[in-house]
Design a protein around this motif. Structure first.
Motif, PDB file in Angstrom:
ATOM      1  N   ARG A   1      38.825  31.219  41.484  1.00 50.87           N
ATOM      2  CA  ARG A   1      37.982  31.331  40.289  1.00 50.87           C
ATOM      3  C   ARG A   1      38.830  31.259  39.021  1.00 50.87           C
ATOM      4  O   ARG A   1      38.462  30.610  38.047  1.00 50.87           O
TER       5      ARG A   1
ATOM      6  N   LYS B   1      48.213  45.059  41.858  1.00 55.31           N
ATOM      7  CA  LYS B   1      47.138  44.795  42.801  1.00 55.31           C
ATOM      8  C   LYS B   1      47.099  43.298  43.104  1.00 55.31           C
ATOM      9  O   LYS B   1      47.136  42.468  42.211  1.00 55.31           O
ATOM     10  N   HIS B   2      47.043  42.941  44.374  1.00 53.36           N
ATOM     11  CA  HIS B   2      46.991  41.548  44.764  1.00 53.36           C
ATOM     12  C   HIS B   2      45.563  41.040  44.648  1.00 53.36           C
ATOM     13  O   HIS B   2      44.615  41.714  45.029  1.00 53.36           O
ATOM     14  N   LYS B   3      45.424  39.820  44.132  1.00 56.58           N
ATOM     15  CA  LYS B   3      44.099  39.233  43.957  1.00 56.58           C
ATOM     16  C   LYS B   3      43.654  38.584  45.262  1.00 56.58           C
ATOM     17  O   LYS B   3      44.467  38.089  46.035  1.00 56.58           O
ATOM     18  N   SER B   4      42.334  38.574  45.457  1.00 61.49           N
ATOM     19  CA  SER B   4      41.792  37.931  46.641  1.00 61.49           C
ATOM     20  C   SER B   4      41.821  36.417  46.452  1.00 61.49           C
ATOM     21  O   SER B   4      42.013  35.908  45.350  1.00 61.49           O
ATOM     22  N   VAL B   5      41.619  35.690  47.527  1.00 69.87           N
ATOM     23  CA  VAL B   5      41.622  34.222  47.489  1.00 69.87           C
ATOM     24  C   VAL B   5      40.515  33.738  46.557  1.00 69.87           C
ATOM     25  O   VAL B   5      40.699  32.801  45.776  1.00 69.87           O
ATOM     26  N   TYR B   6      39.367  34.397  46.604  1.00 71.25           N
ATOM     27  CA  TYR B   6      38.240  34.027  45.749  1.00 71.25           C
ATOM     28  C   TYR B   6      38.607  34.180  44.273  1.00 71.25           C
ATOM     29  O   TYR B   6      38.331  33.301  43.458  1.00 71.25           O
ATOM     30  N   GLU B   7      39.236  35.313  43.933  1.00 75.09           N
ATOM     31  CA  GLU B   7      39.619  35.548  42.534  1.00 75.09           C
ATOM     32  C   GLU B   7      40.650  34.527  42.061  1.00 75.09           C
ATOM     33  O   GLU B   7      40.601  34.063  40.925  1.00 75.09           O
ATOM     34  N   LYS B   8      41.593  34.163  42.928  1.00 77.11           N
ATOM     35  CA  LYS B   8      42.604  33.167  42.563  1.00 77.11           C
ATOM     36  C   LYS B   8      41.955  31.818  42.296  1.00 77.11           C
ATOM     37  O   LYS B   8      42.279  31.137  41.319  1.00 77.11           O
TER      38      LYS B   8
END
Length: 91
Positions: free
Chosen positions: A53, A44-51
């Motif tokens: 964070r 699953k690819h992480k969102s920009v926000y998760e990256k």
């Protein structure tokens, strides 16, 4: 004379004995179950926000000192070396 429309007559319906989707998923070697298993395991690819964070958390964890015997020993040796350098500069 009246014109009669042609009617499409259907023969008896054909019922194929094809397994249902639930039955296919129950069989571990079927195409359906292998496809579903691969989709679940797919990365699953992480969102920009998760990256962003995660990067902040890594930066915060680097700031904190480790409280292990080896880390304490290294800090003690560095302090001793700095003290020797400071003593050598004074002389």
């Amino acid at each position: 004379m009246t014109r009669i429309k042609k009617k499409r007559t259907t023969p008896k319906p054909i019922f194929l004995d094809v397994p249902r989707r639930s039955e296919k998923l129950a069989d571990p070697d079927s195409y359906e179950s292998r496809k579903r298993r691969n989709q679940e395991q797919k990365k699953k690819h992480k969102s920009v926000y998760e990256k962003a964070r995660e990067a902040e958390q890594v930066a915060e964890s680097d700031d904190q000192q480790r409280n292990t015997p080896l880390a304490d020993k290294i800090r003690r040796l560095k302090r001793a070396e700095e003290a020797r350098k400071a003593a050598a500069e004074e002389k």
